[in-house]
Design a protein around this motif. Sequence first.
Motif, PDB file in Angstrom:
ATOM      1  N   GLN A   6     -38.865  79.552  26.888  1.00 19.16           N
ATOM      2  CA  GLN A   6     -38.805  78.062  26.921  1.00 19.16           C
ATOM      3  C   GLN A   6     -38.775  77.315  25.433  1.00 19.16           C
ATOM      4  O   GLN A   6     -37.898  76.730  25.215  1.00 19.16           O
ATOM      5  CB  GLN A   6     -39.776  77.487  27.748  1.00 19.16           C
ATOM      6  CG  GLN A   6     -39.785  75.997  27.785  1.00 19.16           C
ATOM      7  CD  GLN A   6     -40.977  75.222  28.667  1.00 19.16           C
ATOM      8  OE1 GLN A   6     -42.012  75.387  28.178  1.00 19.16           O
ATOM      9  NE2 GLN A   6     -40.660  74.477  29.693  1.00 19.16           N
ATOM     10  N   ARG A   7     -39.840  77.922  24.634  1.00 23.95           N
ATOM     11  CA  ARG A   7     -39.809  77.318  23.370  1.00 23.95           C
ATOM     12  C   ARG A   7     -38.581  77.773  22.470  1.00 23.95           C
ATOM     13  O   ARG A   7     -37.894  76.722  21.714  1.00 23.95           O
ATOM     14  CB  ARG A   7     -40.846  77.880  22.510  1.00 23.95           C
ATOM     15  CG  ARG A   7     -42.243  77.293  22.654  1.00 23.95           C
ATOM     16  CD  ARG A   7     -43.331  77.582  21.700  1.00 23.95           C
ATOM     17  NE  ARG A   7     -43.952  78.831  22.079  1.00 23.95           N
ATOM     18  CZ  ARG A   7     -44.940  79.027  22.983  1.00 23.95           C
ATOM     19  NH1 ARG A   7     -45.213  77.951  23.903  1.00 23.95           N
ATOM     20  NH2 ARG A   7     -45.190  80.205  23.222  1.00 23.95           N
ATOM     21  N   ASP A   8     -37.925  78.927  22.484  1.00 23.95           N
ATOM     22  CA  ASP A   8     -36.603  79.176  21.983  1.00 23.95           C
ATOM     23  C   ASP A   8     -35.621  78.340  22.429  1.00 23.95           C
ATOM     24  O   ASP A   8     -34.720  77.571  21.903  1.00 23.95           O
ATOM     25  CB  ASP A   8     -36.155  80.541  22.284  1.00 23.95           C
ATOM     26  CG  ASP A   8     -37.245  81.536  21.493  1.00 23.95           C
ATOM     27  OD1 ASP A   8     -37.700  81.053  20.528  1.00 23.95           O
ATOM     28  OD2 ASP A   8     -37.092  82.899  21.911  1.00 23.95           O
ATOM     29  N   MET A   9     -35.610  78.156  23.859  1.00 26.67           N
ATOM     30  CA  MET A   9     -34.285  77.066  24.409  1.00 26.67           C
ATOM     31  C   MET A   9     -34.444  75.891  23.969  1.00 26.67           C
ATOM     32  O   MET A   9     -33.567  75.209  23.721  1.00 26.67           O
ATOM     33  CB  MET A   9     -34.736  77.295  26.058  1.00 26.67           C
ATOM     34  CG  MET A   9     -33.655  76.393  26.830  1.00 26.67           C
ATOM     35  SD  MET A   9     -33.945  76.431  28.379  1.00 26.67           S
ATOM     36  CE  MET A   9     -35.558  75.592  28.609  1.00 26.67           C
ATOM     37  N   ASN A  52     -32.933  71.128  20.873  1.00 26.34           N
ATOM     38  CA  ASN A  52     -33.217  70.027  19.765  1.00 26.34           C
ATOM     39  C   ASN A  52     -32.235  70.034  18.626  1.00 26.34           C
ATOM     40  O   ASN A  52     -32.021  69.040  18.085  1.00 26.34           O
ATOM     41  CB  ASN A  52     -34.693  70.063  19.637  1.00 26.34           C
ATOM     42  CG  ASN A  52     -35.686  69.722  20.571  1.00 26.34           C
ATOM     43  OD1 ASN A  52     -35.350  68.829  21.229  1.00 26.34           O
ATOM     44  ND2 ASN A  52     -36.803  70.254  20.403  1.00 26.34           N
ATOM     45  N   GLN A  53     -32.147  71.470  18.129  1.00 26.09           N
ATOM     46  CA  GLN A  53     -31.172  71.538  17.047  1.00 26.09           C
ATOM     47  C   GLN A  53     -29.732  70.858  17.387  1.00 26.09           C
ATOM     48  O   GLN A  53     -29.101  70.134  16.329  1.00 26.09           O
ATOM     49  CB  GLN A  53     -30.973  72.761  16.579  1.00 26.09           C
ATOM     50  CG  GLN A  53     -32.118  73.370  15.947  1.00 26.09           C
ATOM     51  CD  GLN A  53     -32.284  75.086  15.781  1.00 26.09           C
ATOM     52  OE1 GLN A  53     -31.271  75.422  15.793  1.00 26.09           O
ATOM     53  NE2 GLN A  53     -33.308  75.216  15.244  1.00 26.09           N
ATOM     54  N   LEU A  74     -38.374  67.471  27.227  1.00 25.67           N
ATOM     55  CA  LEU A  74     -39.659  67.432  27.396  1.00 25.67           C
ATOM     56  C   LEU A  74     -40.140  68.446  26.430  1.00 25.67           C
ATOM     57  O   LEU A  74     -39.481  69.679  26.150  1.00 25.67           O
ATOM     58  CB  LEU A  74     -40.131  67.599  28.708  1.00 25.67           C
ATOM     59  CG  LEU A  74     -39.732  66.415  29.793  1.00 25.67           C
ATOM     60  CD1 LEU A  74     -40.148  67.037  31.115  1.00 25.67           C
ATOM     61  CD2 LEU A  74     -40.708  65.166  29.298  1.00 25.67           C
ATOM     62  N   PRO A  75     -41.475  68.353  25.851  1.00 26.81           N
ATOM     63  CA  PRO A  75     -41.972  69.449  25.281  1.00 26.81           C
ATOM     64  C   PRO A  75     -42.436  70.550  25.966  1.00 26.81           C
ATOM     65  O   PRO A  75     -42.197  70.628  27.286  1.00 26.81           O
ATOM     66  CB  PRO A  75     -43.396  68.871  24.596  1.00 26.81           C
ATOM     67  CG  PRO A  75     -43.704  67.690  25.242  1.00 26.81           C
ATOM     68  CD  PRO A  75     -42.090  67.241  26.092  1.00 26.81           C
TER      69      PRO A  75
END
Length: 169
Positions: free
Chosen positions: A51-54, A59-60, A66-67
């Motif tokens: 999820q963090r990678d996605m 964001n980029q 959502l965080p």
Amino acid sequence: MERYLAAEHCEIGVGGITWYALYYMDGHALKGSAPARRVYRLLASYLAEIQRDMLSILNQAGYHALPPLPELKRQAEGYAPLRVTVADGWLIAAEAVGWARLGYRKILCVQPFACLPGHIFGKGQYAALQRKLPGARLVSVDYDASTGEGTVLSRIRMLLDEELDPELL
């Protein structure tokens, strides 16, 4: 519904399946046998990395999201009972808080009327959330096959037409 909102020039933000999957694992990591809790924690850790990678990629690319769920859960402290795992439990409140923190002032909470405990618990949070998020407006809409389109659209229209106090930004 998305076409209607887009035609009304609304910015649409939708929580993804990874938040719900991680919420589910988070709840199950609190109950059951020790080995089962460990498995849920391991799965959640692995999915949280994905999820963090996605989210980093989104964001980029300029998208708002959502965080990650662990951060979203921390943001929900004081807004929802975080140990409640009934249906969507604290996730509904956490998503509303997350969108409000991202600057969204009008938040449409759409849910099917399929799970009575989830429906009651979810709707029960809205009044308290509204008091704790004075700069935002939350409106809940039941969306399923038995709900008339006019009912859904009128609830959405009320949200869109409501003037919010600019002082509460």
